[in-house]
Design a protein around this motif. Structure first.
Motif, PDB file in Angstrom:
ATOM      1  N   GLY A  14     -36.576  10.487  33.127  1.00 50.55           N
ATOM      2  CA  GLY A  14     -37.708  10.862  32.276  1.00 50.55           C
ATOM      3  C   GLY A  14     -38.974  10.970  33.103  1.00 50.55           C
ATOM      4  O   GLY A  14     -38.977  11.561  34.192  1.00 50.55           O
ATOM      5  N   GLY A  15     -40.045  10.361  32.596  1.00 51.68           N
ATOM      6  CA  GLY A  15     -41.371  10.527  33.194  1.00 51.68           C
ATOM      7  C   GLY A  15     -41.455  10.170  34.669  1.00 51.68           C
ATOM      8  O   GLY A  15     -42.092  10.885  35.446  1.00 51.68           O
ATOM      9  N   LEU A  16     -40.808   9.073  35.021  1.00 51.35           N
ATOM     10  CA  LEU A  16     -40.894   8.604  36.404  1.00 51.35           C
ATOM     11  C   LEU A  16     -40.290   9.615  37.374  1.00 51.35           C
ATOM     12  O   LEU A  16     -40.859   9.902  38.429  1.00 51.35           O
ATOM     13  N   ASP A  72     -33.662   4.365  31.249  1.00 50.75           N
ATOM     14  CA  ASP A  72     -35.087   4.603  31.420  1.00 50.75           C
ATOM     15  C   ASP A  72     -35.812   3.314  31.048  1.00 50.75           C
ATOM     16  O   ASP A  72     -35.603   2.790  29.959  1.00 50.75           O
ATOM     17  N   ALA A  73     -36.611   2.820  31.972  1.00 47.87           N
ATOM     18  CA  ALA A  73     -37.393   1.600  31.719  1.00 47.87           C
ATOM     19  C   ALA A  73     -36.521   0.409  31.319  1.00 47.87           C
ATOM     20  O   ALA A  73     -36.925  -0.421  30.528  1.00 47.87           O
ATOM     21  N   HIS A 127     -44.661   1.453  36.971  1.00 46.04           N
ATOM     22  CA  HIS A 127     -44.615   2.414  35.868  1.00 46.04           C
ATOM     23  C   HIS A 127     -44.423   1.799  34.500  1.00 46.04           C
ATOM     24  O   HIS A 127     -44.295   2.532  33.515  1.00 46.04           O
ATOM     25  N   THR A 128     -44.340   0.495  34.413  1.00 44.36           N
ATOM     26  CA  THR A 128     -44.162  -0.091  33.082  1.00 44.36           C
ATOM     27  C   THR A 128     -44.435  -1.588  33.079  1.00 44.36           C
ATOM     28  O   THR A 128     -44.275  -2.260  34.094  1.00 44.36           O
ATOM     29  N   VAL A 187     -50.505   3.685  36.473  1.00 42.44           N
ATOM     30  CA  VAL A 187     -50.451   5.137  36.336  1.00 42.44           C
ATOM     31  C   VAL A 187     -51.386   5.695  35.263  1.00 42.44           C
ATOM     32  O   VAL A 187     -51.347   6.885  34.960  1.00 42.44           O
ATOM     33  N   ASN A 209     -51.714   9.529  36.184  1.00 41.25           N
ATOM     34  CA  ASN A 209     -50.713  10.585  36.360  1.00 41.25           C
ATOM     35  C   ASN A 209     -51.294  11.980  36.111  1.00 41.25           C
ATOM     36  O   ASN A 209     -52.373  12.129  35.531  1.00 41.25           O
ATOM     37  N   TYR A 269     -40.275   1.534  21.431  1.00 39.22           N
ATOM     38  CA  TYR A 269     -41.732   1.473  21.596  1.00 39.22           C
ATOM     39  C   TYR A 269     -42.401   2.846  21.478  1.00 39.22           C
ATOM     40  O   TYR A 269     -43.585   2.935  21.156  1.00 39.22           O
ATOM     41  N   GLU A 320     -46.896   2.200  26.477  1.00 40.31           N
ATOM     42  CA  GLU A 320     -46.640   3.412  27.263  1.00 40.31           C
ATOM     43  C   GLU A 320     -47.563   3.380  28.466  1.00 40.31           C
ATOM     44  O   GLU A 320     -48.781   3.457  28.334  1.00 40.31           O
ATOM     45  N   ALA A 321     -46.978   3.296  29.657  1.00 41.22           N
ATOM     46  CA  ALA A 321     -47.823   3.146  30.842  1.00 41.22           C
ATOM     47  C   ALA A 321     -48.831   4.297  30.933  1.00 41.22           C
ATOM     48  O   ALA A 321     -50.027   4.073  31.117  1.00 41.22           O
ATOM     49  N   SER A 322     -48.339   5.517  30.802  1.00 44.72           N
ATOM     50  CA  SER A 322     -49.246   6.658  30.878  1.00 44.72           C
ATOM     51  C   SER A 322     -48.806   7.746  29.912  1.00 44.72           C
ATOM     52  O   SER A 322     -49.530   8.145  29.007  1.00 44.72           O
ATOM     53  N   GLY A 323     -47.567   8.222  30.121  1.00 48.29           N
ATOM     54  CA  GLY A 323     -47.146   9.452  29.474  1.00 48.29           C
ATOM     55  C   GLY A 323     -47.555  10.611  30.371  1.00 48.29           C
ATOM     56  O   GLY A 323     -48.575  10.542  31.090  1.00 48.29           O
TER      57      GLY A 323
END
Ligand code: GPK
Length: 828
Positions: free
Chosen positions: A126-128, A280-281, A366-367, A444, A473, A562, A659-662
């Motif tokens: 995913g995002g990472l 993921d996460a 990232h989290t 991020v 990000n 989440y 959510e760290a960033s999105g």
């Protein structure tokens, strides 16, 4: 000195004629087919080969220049690269998209058909993983000497199917036709060790030395993927490692005459790079995962040191010539591995090695999710990587000495900071190893970095505040605007030129035209055309018909509690019930996309219930176009680039603080979708950038979430006061939507009423109110167009190019080195 004809690099022509020649030749010489009989796939392969030979030329030019200029390089270590398709991106970034289109047409082949044949390279979750891919593209585009290292998984992210409602995972055999983009480098192999034991060698004077003996060995072989910059000649490299058995794998069995067993063991040792873990996460506590992490880290560090020495630098210059970025803790074992290489193999003293390592590494978190924090049982680490366990003890010993000195007698703090968690059966905390071994640690997004400093890394922040920085990000406008949204790109070009493609802040030039009626109309026309494009794809993939004149409301991301896909689903059910009750509600298409980790039962249950609700809603004649609900199957980079430009509304509704960033939030807003979002991750910075008018913020803040939890949440009490919400929950748990598995929806009802760990119930009223604000604005086409145009104009900050400059200036200390046209290789 080699003769000039030996050092000469070919200089292939990039005009239509030259490309046509290369492609036709490649069909015969590379594919081995008669051009008269070549299939579309044969032409695709031939085209890819024509591009890759041009890419590698520039790659070599780039490398020569970097060597000549003594540049400092950054190496990005990441377990994941979510790249997507490469053909169109490579054509565009090489500046030959249009000539190639013409050349293909001359050969009787439609380029767009060919582009659609390519599988995504989905080497990430995913995002990472997508962030890593965007960063590499930007490094090349801005001319930075930056290289990626990772794993060449034989199988990437699984392909998602619904059978018919629940998710079924199918293997992603992305290499089945071979891969024209990779250069296998059989000369670039490094031995990687596992298991065995450590032998101490005491020296009367000087430090004790260690050797690591009698382990198993596997080879890491390099596969190179050239990465072209947009609008520049720079081509960087992504090096992915594949596991190969050593030549005389397991002599023991051979000697015992068990030939078959020895060959089977060879296959076994090559499983290391077989498959991406689809989580993921969430940390994966499997031995194979630890071996994957160490495998690619060790190969990368051996390669980095080899290059450093081959360029003539000494090891003391390492931090001046090399920066290494750890993408989350997955590669954090690098801290111990670099120490092993420097101390055991290159015989540096411990203290000198430690100083070099710390100045070389930096770590991105990232989290904050506790389940994502990697810790390895000491026993496992000792067995798989015995020397590294010893090194980690030594690092921890030196570190805790420092802490003791600073905070005498504070044993609790010592226990909290220690790299070894002694509470939970002795485990190695990889995040602590990463922080201790790095000179910079970054979050991020602004809120995420602040929360890191206040919670997860509070003690470290107090110790070393200067180590912590924020790097918000970003996303690459080349993929997420130029490629994904050619219609908007064209419109922007007509209005403000194309400078924004390199400097996204220049989108601001659009601001003065936001209430220009012509622009508004053109903008809405583009959006509608993109919605038609998506509707066609949705029809093809799901059979559902979408009306492009209705609001497209999109939530695309991994399925996680989440991230609150359930909040959106409750809204759908609420609207559906009210439509059936004869209420007049604003029409909308709700589109979900995203995968659930195969072992994450709750996430899979969420997919199932969404599919079941969708099936009922979409087939209810009482509903018609007022509500459609679609779960887009197998959401991936290539489908994201069709969905995102078609979105009117972007759902960014995670529980604040989680959510760290999105980055999907950025892609959607950049393409003109208005955000409905919580004050979480980068949503906060997006609001600050676009202004309150262009975003619908709702719900508890991160502080309020903490407060709410402290007060003991009571979802039942909230339900008692909100009849619409209560009716929606009841409708679900009554089994109204049950198609498959009776009982599952009852369980979901209990979950919402009694657990609701991410406060879907508590935020529901605020959420629907935000949706209604969006509906009202949407009904006023002029006002909506203005807000959406302003939204695009103000998203420049979220370019990955700004992100990469932040890393370069605050962390890596590297500068761009654009490749100049040379005299012998001077053609454009
Ligand atoms: C965070 F911890 C993780 C992980 O394992 N995988 C992953 O994709 C995401 N992430 C965050 O959840 C996002 O908020 C963030 O934008 C993204 O990483 C990139 O930083």
């Amino acid at each position: 000195m080699a003769a000039p004809e030996v050092t000469h690099l070919p200089n292939l022509p990039n005009d239509v004629e030259g490309l046509r020649q290369s492609i036709r030749d490649a069909v015969v010489r590379v594919v081995g087919e008669d051009p008269r009989q070549a299939t579309e796939r044969d032409w695709m392969e031939a085209l890819a080969f024509a591009i890759r030979e041009r890419m590698v030329e520039r790659r070599l030019l780039t490398r020569r220049q970097f060597a000549d200029e003594d540049v400092k390089r950054v190496y990005y270590l990441s377990m994941e690269y979510l790249i997507g398709r490469m053909l169109e991106a490579n054509l565009r970034n090489m500046g030959i998209l249009e000539p190639a289109r013409q050349a293909m047409a001359d050969l009787g082949v439609n380029l767009d058909t060919i582009l659609d044949l390519e599988d995504d390279a989905a080497l990430g979750n995913g995002g990472l993983g997508r962030l890593a891919a965007c960063i590499l593209e930007s490094l090349a585009t801005q001319g930075y000497p930056g290289y990626g290292y990772g794993i060449r998984y034989e199988f990437g992210m699984f392909r998602q199917e619904f059978e018919p409602y629940h998710q079924v995972e199918h293997p992603d055999n992305w290499l089945r036709y071979g891969n024209p983009w990779e250069f296998p480098r059989s000369d670039r192999k490094y031995p990687i060790h596992f298991y065995g034991h450590v032998v101490e060698h005491h020296h009367p004077r000087g430090e004790t030395r260690y050797t690591w003996e009698n382990g198993e060995e596997v080879l890491a072989m390099a596969y190179d993927y050239p990465t072209a910059g947009y609008g520049r000649r720079n081509v960087n490299n992504l090096r992915l490692w594949a596991a190969k058995a050593t030549r005389d794998f397991d002599l023991r069995y051979f000697n015992e005459g068990d030939y078959i067993r020895a060959v089977a063991d060879k296959a076994e040792s090559e499983t290391i790079s077989m498959v991406l873990y689809p989580n993921d996460a969430t940390a994966i506590g499997k031995e194979l995962r630890l071996k994957q992490e160490y495998f690619f880290v060790s190969a990368s560090l051996q390669d980095i040191l080899d290059r450093h020495l081959a360029l003539g630098y000494n090891l003391d210059a390492l931090p001046d010539k090399v920066a290494i970025q750890l993408n989350d803790t997955h590669p954090a074992i690098a801290v111990a591995e670099l120490m092993r290489l420097l101390v055991d193999c290159h015989e540096l003293s411990w203290d000198r090695a430690w100083d070099l390592a710390r100045r070389t590494f930096a770590y991105t978190n990232h989290t904050l999710m506790p389940e994502a924090l990697e810790t390895w049982p000491v026993e496992l680490m000792e067995r798989v990587l015995p020397r590294h366990m010893g090194i980690i003890y030594q690092i921890n010993h030196d570190f805790l000495e420092q802490v003791r000195h600073r905070y005498p007698g504070d044993n609790d703090r010592l226990a909290r900071l220690s790299i070894i968690d002694e509470q939970n059966g002795r485990r190695v905390r990889m995040a602590h190893l990463a922080v201790v071994g790095s000179h910079r640690v970054n979050g991020v997004a602004a809120l995420h970095t602040q929360l890191l400093q206040e919670t997860l890394f509070e003690d470290f922040y107090n110790l070393w505040p200067e180590r912590f920085v924020n790097v918000t990000n970003g996303v690459t406008p080349r993929l997420w605007m130029i490629q994904a949204n050619p219609a908007l790109t064209e419109l922007l070009g007509q209005r403000i030129g194309n400078d924004w493609q390199y400097d996204l802040d220049r989108l601001r030039a659009l601001e003065p035209y936001a209430h220009d009626a012509d622009l508004q109309k053109a903008f809405l026309d583009v959006k509608r055309a993109n919605k038609v494009r998506l509707a066609n794809l949705v029809r093809e993939r799901t059979g559902v018909e979408l009306n492009p004149d209705v609001m497209f409301d999109v939530q695309i991301k991994r399925i996680h509690e989440y991230k609150r896909q359930l909040l959106k689903l409750l809204h759908v059910v609420d609207l559906y019930r009210r439509i059936r009750a004869g209420e007049d509600v604003a029409p909308r298409v709700v589109l979900f996309g995203g995968k659930a980790a195969p072992g994450y039962a709750r996430a899979k249950g969420i997919i199932q219930v969404i599919n079941e609700v969708a099936d009922i809603v979409n087939h209810d004649p009482a509903v018609g176009d007022r509500l459609k609900c679609v779960f887009f199957p197998n959401y991936e980079v290539s489908s994201a680039s069709i969905i995102i430009p078609a979105a009117d509304v972007s759902e960014q509704i995670s529980t604040a603080g989680f959510e760290a960033s999105g980055t999907g939030n950025m892609k959607l807003a950049l393409n003109g979708a208005l955000t409905i979002g919580t004050l979480d991750g980068a949503n906060i910075e997006i609001r600050d950038a676009v202004g309150e008018e262009s975003i619908f913020i709702f719900g508890m803040t991160a502080d309020e979430v903490v407060e709410h939890r402290r007060n003991g949440p009571n979802p039942e009490a909230i339900l008692a006061q909100q009849p619409n919400l209560a009716a929606a929950v009841e409708m679900i748990e009554s089994g109204f939507f049950t198609c498959d598995d009776p009982g599952t929806h009852g369980d979901l009802g209990r979950y919402l009423r009694h657990e609701d760990p991410f406060f879907v119930i508590a935020d529901y009223a605020a959420y629907t109110e935000a949706c209604e604000r969006a509906d009202t604005l949407y009904a006023d086409r002029t006002a909506w167009a203005e807000a959406a145009i302003l939204n695009v104009a103000r998203m420049g900050y979220f370019s990955i190019d700004r992100t990469v400059r932040d890393y370069a200036n605050q962390i890596w200390d590297i500068i761009p080195e654009p490749v100049a046209p040379s005299r012998t290789n001077g053609a454009a």
